[in-house]
Design a protein around this motif. Structure first.
Motif, mmCIF file in Angstrom:
data_model
loop_
_atom_site.group_PDB
_atom_site.id
_atom_site.type_symbol
_atom_site.label_atom_id
_atom_site.label_comp_id
_atom_site.label_asym_id
_atom_site.label_seq_id
_atom_site.Cartn_x
_atom_site.Cartn_y
_atom_site.Cartn_z
ATOM 1 N N TYR A 1 0.862 -1.183 0.000
ATOM 2 C CA TYR A 1 0.000 0.000 0.000
ATOM 3 C C TYR A 1 0.894 1.227 0.000
ATOM 4 C CZ TYR A 1 -3.753 3.247 0.942
ATOM 5 O OH TYR A 1 -4.648 4.274 0.831
ATOM 6 N N SER B 1 4.120 -1.248 3.339
ATOM 7 C CA SER B 1 3.405 0.030 3.276
ATOM 8 C C SER B 1 4.424 1.144 3.096
ATOM 9 C CB SER B 1 2.590 0.258 4.551
ATOM 10 O OG SER B 1 1.809 1.426 4.459
ATOM 11 N N PHE C 1 -1.536 0.827 7.910
ATOM 12 C CA PHE C 1 -1.600 -0.281 6.960
ATOM 13 C C PHE C 1 -2.659 -1.261 7.439
ATOM 14 C CE2 PHE C 1 -0.727 -4.691 5.955
ATOM 15 C CZ PHE C 1 -0.690 -4.644 4.577
#
Length: 307
Positions: free
Chosen positions: A156, A258, A268
Motif C-alpha cells: 500500500y 506500506s 496499513f
C-alpha cells in the motif's frame, strides 16, 4: 438477475488494483437500488464514497477459468437525491492464479456489474459496467505471484492516495476509460456466507531480534488480517513478514509492505490479501512500536453454529 458477461470492465493495468467510478445523473428522492457485482479477483463496492456492507475478500474463490461468482447488494441506504457516484475497487488476487488462465482474457482483475435504480413511480434505470466508466490505479498493488509457493501479500503506497476517489466532486478528467472485454464466462450467484473480520487479536509481546527489527507476537497462529499504525518520513517503506514458526521470520513467502505518505503517518491494513501465522516481523520503522500499534483479525466465512 446476473450481470451480462459482455459488459466486463478491464482497467488495462495488471497488478495495480484498479479503481472504477461512474457518475449517475440526478436521482429522485426515495429511489431504491440494488447492485449485482461479479469479479475475477476480489472487489469492494462503493456508493458516494462509502463502502457497501462489511464483507471482505468478496467473492469467494471459484474456478475462474469457467465462472465468476456474483454478489448482490442493497444500496438503497447509500443513495441520495441528485447526482450519485458508483465506485468499484478491484483486488488482483485470484485473477492471476495460473491454473485459472484462459486465452480470451488477460491475467488481471476484471469486473462485471449491473445497478438497478428504481424511482418511486416504479421506473427502473439499469446501469452496467461499460466504456462509460472511468478507471485509475489505486495505491494498492500485489506482492508475489499468487501461486502456492508465492502468494505474497500487498503493497500500500500512501503517496498514491486520491481522497474522495469514489465521491462526488472529484475531477476525474485525467482518468482513463474502462476497456470492455467479452470472454466466455458463466456467472452464478454467491451461495454461502460472506467473509468477515471476526475474532480480534492483540499482540502478547514485541521483541527486537536485531537492531531496528521488531517481532510482534499475536499469541496464536491465525489466518486473517493485521492493522498497523505507522509513522516515518514520507517515502519510508515498512515491511511485514509473516511466520508460523518461532525460529523463522518468513513462511510461505507471506509478506506485505506500506509506504509512508506525505503526512508522515498512516495505517496499513489488509484489503485484498491475507496471511497466516503468529509472528509478524516488522522492518523499516524509525522508532520502536508498541503493542497498541497493532491489531489482528481472524477472517473466514461468517457462518453461525446450527446447534
Amino acid at each position: 438477475a446476473s450481470p451480462d458477461s459482455t459488459h466486463l470492465a478491464y482497467a488495462g493495468r495488471p497488478l495495480a488494483d484498479p479503481w472504477f467510478r461512474r457518475v449517475v445523473p440526478a436521482l429522485a428522492q426515495g429511489t431504491r437500488g440494488t447492485a449485482t457485482v461479479a469479479s475475477i479477483g476480489y472487489h469492494e463496492l462503493y456508493v458516494n464514497g462509502r463502502k457497501v456492507g462489511d464483507a471482505v475478500l468478496a467473492p469467494h474463490v471459484t474456478d475462474h477459468s469457467r465462472r465468476a461468482r456474483a454478489v448482490t447488494y442493497d444500496i438503497t441506504g447509500y443513495l441520495q437525491p441528485g447526482e450519485n457516484v458508483l465506485g468499484l475497487w478491484l483486488g488482483t488476487g485470484w485473477s492471476i492464479y495460473p491454473k485459472f488462465e484462459t486465452a480470451d482474457r488477460p491475467r488481471a482483475p476484471l469486473v462485471l456489474a449491473q445497478f438497478d435504480l428504481t424511482a418511486p413511480g416504479g421506473r427502473t434505470e439499469r446501469i452496467v459496467t461499460d466504456a462509460s466508466w472511468k478507471t485509475h490505479p489505486s495505491p494498492s498493488l500485489l506482492l508475489g505471484a499468487w501461486n502456492f509457493t508465492n502468494f505474497g501479500g500487498e503493497l500500500y503506497d500512501a503517496r498514491r492516495e486520491v481522497p474522495g476517489w469514489a465521491a462526488l466532486g472529484l475531477d476525474d478528467s485525467a482518468w482513463q476509460p474502462a476497456q470492455v472485454l467479452t470472454p466466455r464466462l458463466t456467472v452464478s450467484a454467491e451461495r454461502l456466507e460472506p467473509n468477515r473480520t471476526l475474532t480480534e487479536l492483540r499482540p502478547t509481546g514485541i521483541t527486537e531480534p536485531e537492531p531496528g527489527v521488531y517481532r510482534v507476537d499475536f499469541g496464536r497462529n491465525f489466518a486473517g488480517w493485521i492493522e498497523a499504525r505507522l509513522t516515518g518520513q514520507p517515502g519510508d517503506r515498512i515491511e511485514f513478514q509473516f511466520s508460523e514458526r518461532p525460529d523463522t521470520a518468513l513462511t510461505h513467502k507471506l509478506r506485505s509492505a506500506s509506504i509512508v505518505g506525505p503526512s508522515g503517518s498512516g495505517t496499513f491494513r489488509n484489503r485484498f490479501n491475507y496471511s497466516s501465522g503468529r509472528w509478524v516481523t516488522v522492518r523499516g520503522l524509525r522508532r520502536a512500536p508498541t503493542a497498541g500499534d497493532f491489531r489482528g483479525w481472524l477472517v473466514r466465512p461468517a457462518y453461525a453454529s446450527a446447534a
